[in-house]
Design an enzyme around this catalytic site. Structure first.
Site, PDB file in Angstrom:
ATOM      1  N   ASN A   9       1.046  -1.130  -0.088  1.00  0.00           N
ATOM      2  CA  ASN A   9      -0.070   0.063  -0.010  1.00  0.00           C
ATOM      3  C   ASN A   9       1.079   1.076  -0.138  1.00  0.00           C
ATOM      4  O   ASN A   9       1.561   1.520   0.904  1.00  0.00           O
ATOM      5  CB  ASN A   9      -0.933   0.002   1.143  1.00  0.00           C
ATOM      6  CG  ASN A   9      -1.843   1.109   1.251  1.00  0.00           C
ATOM      7  OD1 ASN A   9      -1.997   1.834   0.185  1.00  0.00           O
ATOM      8  ND2 ASN A   9      -2.381   1.466   2.518  1.00  0.00           N
ATOM      9  N   TRP A  10       0.952   2.003  -1.069  1.00  0.00           N
ATOM     10  CA  TRP A  10       1.940   3.163  -1.235  1.00  0.00           C
ATOM     11  C   TRP A  10       1.162   4.329  -0.574  1.00  0.00           C
ATOM     12  O   TRP A  10       1.902   5.227  -0.644  1.00  0.00           O
ATOM     13  CB  TRP A  10       2.292   3.348  -2.683  1.00  0.00           C
ATOM     14  CG  TRP A  10       3.009   2.301  -3.288  1.00  0.00           C
ATOM     15  CD1 TRP A  10       3.411   1.158  -2.894  1.00  0.00           C
ATOM     16  CD2 TRP A  10       3.218   2.227  -4.636  1.00  0.00           C
ATOM     17  NE1 TRP A  10       4.276   0.412  -3.733  1.00  0.00           N
ATOM     18  CE2 TRP A  10       4.409   1.065  -4.977  1.00  0.00           C
ATOM     19  CE3 TRP A  10       3.236   2.962  -5.771  1.00  0.00           C
ATOM     20  CZ2 TRP A  10       4.890   0.533  -6.124  1.00  0.00           C
ATOM     21  CZ3 TRP A  10       3.684   2.786  -7.188  1.00  0.00           C
ATOM     22  CH2 TRP A  10       4.706   1.396  -7.349  1.00  0.00           C
ATOM     23  N   LYS A  11      -0.040   4.337  -0.510  1.00  0.00           N
ATOM     24  CA  LYS A  11      -0.672   5.494   0.140  1.00  0.00           C
ATOM     25  C   LYS A  11      -0.524   6.494  -0.706  1.00  0.00           C
ATOM     26  O   LYS A  11      -0.539   6.618  -2.076  1.00  0.00           O
ATOM     27  CB  LYS A  11      -0.224   5.666   1.674  1.00  0.00           C
ATOM     28  CG  LYS A  11      -0.523   4.413   2.522  1.00  0.00           C
ATOM     29  CD  LYS A  11      -0.106   4.715   3.966  1.00  0.00           C
ATOM     30  CE  LYS A  11      -0.467   3.255   4.862  1.00  0.00           C
ATOM     31  NZ  LYS A  11      -0.289   3.617   6.247  1.00  0.00           N
ATOM     32  N   HIS A  95      -9.831   0.952   4.988  1.00  0.00           N
ATOM     33  CA  HIS A  95      -8.561   1.167   5.588  1.00  0.00           C
ATOM     34  C   HIS A  95      -8.582   1.923   6.713  1.00  0.00           C
ATOM     35  O   HIS A  95      -9.551   3.103   6.769  1.00  0.00           O
ATOM     36  CB  HIS A  95      -7.481   1.892   4.471  1.00  0.00           C
ATOM     37  CG  HIS A  95      -6.216   1.776   4.927  1.00  0.00           C
ATOM     38  ND1 HIS A  95      -5.656   2.594   5.852  1.00  0.00           N
ATOM     39  CD2 HIS A  95      -5.038   0.793   4.997  1.00  0.00           C
ATOM     40  CE1 HIS A  95      -4.386   2.456   6.093  1.00  0.00           C
ATOM     41  NE2 HIS A  95      -3.898   1.595   5.460  1.00  0.00           N
ATOM     42  N   GLU A  97      -7.126   4.557   7.623  1.00  0.00           N
ATOM     43  CA  GLU A  97      -6.723   5.982   7.358  1.00  0.00           C
ATOM     44  C   GLU A  97      -8.003   6.536   6.743  1.00  0.00           C
ATOM     45  O   GLU A  97      -8.458   7.756   6.987  1.00  0.00           O
ATOM     46  CB  GLU A  97      -5.750   6.107   6.436  1.00  0.00           C
ATOM     47  CG  GLU A  97      -4.388   5.834   7.617  1.00  0.00           C
ATOM     48  CD  GLU A  97      -3.146   5.491   6.694  1.00  0.00           C
ATOM     49  OE1 GLU A  97      -2.266   5.412   7.326  1.00  0.00           O
ATOM     50  OE2 GLU A  97      -3.388   5.380   5.296  1.00  0.00           O
ATOM     51  N   GLU A 163      -5.570  -4.506  10.540  1.00  0.00           N
ATOM     52  CA  GLU A 163      -4.626  -3.547  10.933  1.00  0.00           C
ATOM     53  C   GLU A 163      -4.497  -2.867  12.120  1.00  0.00           C
ATOM     54  O   GLU A 163      -5.386  -2.150  12.388  1.00  0.00           O
ATOM     55  CB  GLU A 163      -4.509  -2.699   9.721  1.00  0.00           C
ATOM     56  CG  GLU A 163      -5.989  -2.205   9.346  1.00  0.00           C
ATOM     57  CD  GLU A 163      -6.061  -1.048   8.426  1.00  0.00           C
ATOM     58  OE1 GLU A 163      -4.920  -0.752   7.947  1.00  0.00           O
ATOM     59  OE2 GLU A 163      -6.851  -0.487   8.081  1.00  0.00           O
ATOM     60  N   GLY A 169       2.333   3.001  10.930  1.00  0.00           N
ATOM     61  CA  GLY A 169       3.331   4.266  10.848  1.00  0.00           C
ATOM     62  C   GLY A 169       3.869   4.470  12.059  1.00  0.00           C
ATOM     63  O   GLY A 169       4.528   5.581  12.053  1.00  0.00           O
ATOM     64  N   SER A 209       3.038  -2.122  10.649  1.00  0.00           N
ATOM     65  CA  SER A 209       4.602  -1.654  10.699  1.00  0.00           C
ATOM     66  C   SER A 209       5.402  -3.039  10.326  1.00  0.00           C
ATOM     67  O   SER A 209       6.030  -3.383  11.180  1.00  0.00           O
ATOM     68  CB  SER A 209       4.978  -1.293  11.860  1.00  0.00           C
ATOM     69  OG  SER A 209       4.280   0.288  12.110  1.00  0.00           O
ATOM     70  N   GLY A 230       2.758  -0.920   4.578  1.00  0.00           N
ATOM     71  CA  GLY A 230       2.851   0.227   4.091  1.00  0.00           C
ATOM     72  C   GLY A 230       4.220   0.736   3.839  1.00  0.00           C
ATOM     73  O   GLY A 230       4.765   0.704   2.673  1.00  0.00           O
ATOM     74  N   GLY A 231       4.671   1.312   4.916  1.00  0.00           N
ATOM     75  CA  GLY A 231       6.148   2.025   4.750  1.00  0.00           C
ATOM     76  C   GLY A 231       7.266   1.234   4.016  1.00  0.00           C
ATOM     77  O   GLY A 231       7.926   1.636   3.235  1.00  0.00           O
TER      78      GLY A 231
END
Length: 254
Positions: A9-11, A95, A97, A163, A169, A209, A230-231
């Site tokens: 997931n590049w967001k 998600h 967010e 999640e 994050g 994470s 994610g990151g």
């Protein structure tokens, strides 16, 4: 067999040049890549780019969100039809967010999951508790509410992601035992709603994470079938490292 899924997931990250370089690394890695399902969720403007760069490969891609309707006066939204135009086969729904920053309710997430299935997209339904909810002992109540509201009952392929919001994050990660406990609970809730057979076939991903260093211990858990990353997925070498490390632990589930 529950084939592992590794979803990136590049967001709201990476631009066209970076996406092109990323796709190049994926092409280079393909001959030696372990058997797994790999899905990319780039920002909407990059979907057409990825469709062009990854055509003919086993990699899949999807949207980070969709609107419950096909068309209409919904400025800034993206429909399932747009995703299909970009040869997407997946879409994220609910998600954390989106729930937190855009006020998405369980009912709205359920409508998005239903729309994805109507249009032949595979929804990746995201559920998870906040730090306050976990500390108050409400984790299972929250997870069951979110899952029960949006889990499809009429058939169609879908996948679930746990999640923990407190781990996204932040650098904090649920321990393997803690993650397994949540995954086992979600599978049990699914069994109550859809039956044991469907629950056992459902792939449940962990997203909180995930890094190369903790991926193998997490994927070793019996109810963790891959990751929503994610990151660590923004660097293709880090993402590929996770896939390789996990393959050495458990390439498939029965």
């Amino acid at each position: 067999m529950r084939r592992p899924i590794f979803a990136a997931n590049w967001k709201m990250n990476l631009r066209r040049g970076e996406a092109e370089a990323y796709a190049g690394r994926l092409h280079e890695a393909l001959p030696a890549l372990p058997a797994a399902e790999v899905v990319l969720f780039p920002p909407f403007p990059l979907l057409a780019v990825m469709a062009e760069l990854l055509a003919g490969t086993p990699y899949a891609w999807g949207g980070q969100d969709l609107h419950p309707e096909d068309t209409g006066p919904h400025t800034g939204d993206v429909s399932a039809l747009h995703l299909l135009d970009w040869q997407a086969s997946w879409v994220l729904c609910g998600h954390s967010e989106r729930r937190a920053e855009h006020g998405e309710t369980d009912e709205l997430v359920a409508a998005k999951v239903a729309q994805a299935l109507r249009r032949g997209l595979q929804p990746l339904l995201c559920v998870g508790e906040t730090e306050a909810e976990r500390e108050s002992g409400a984790t299972e109540v929250v997870l069951e509410r979110q899952l029960s509201a949006a889990a499809p009952t009429g058939g169609g392929a879908w996948t679930l992601a746990y999640e923990p919001v407190w781990a996204i994050g932040t650098g904090r990660t649920a321990t393997p035992d803690l993650a397994q406990e949540a995954h086992a609970f979600l599978r049990a809730v699914t069994a109550k709603r859809l039956g044991r057979e469907q629950a056992e076939a459902l792939r449940v991903l962990y997203g909180g994470s995930v890094k190369p260093e903790n991926s193998a211990s997490l994927i070793a858990q019996p109810d963790i079938d891959g990751f929503l990353i994610g990151g660590a997925s923004l660097d293709p070498d880090s993402f590929l490292d996770i896939i390789r490390r996990c393959a050495s632990v458990r390439p498939s589930r029965t």
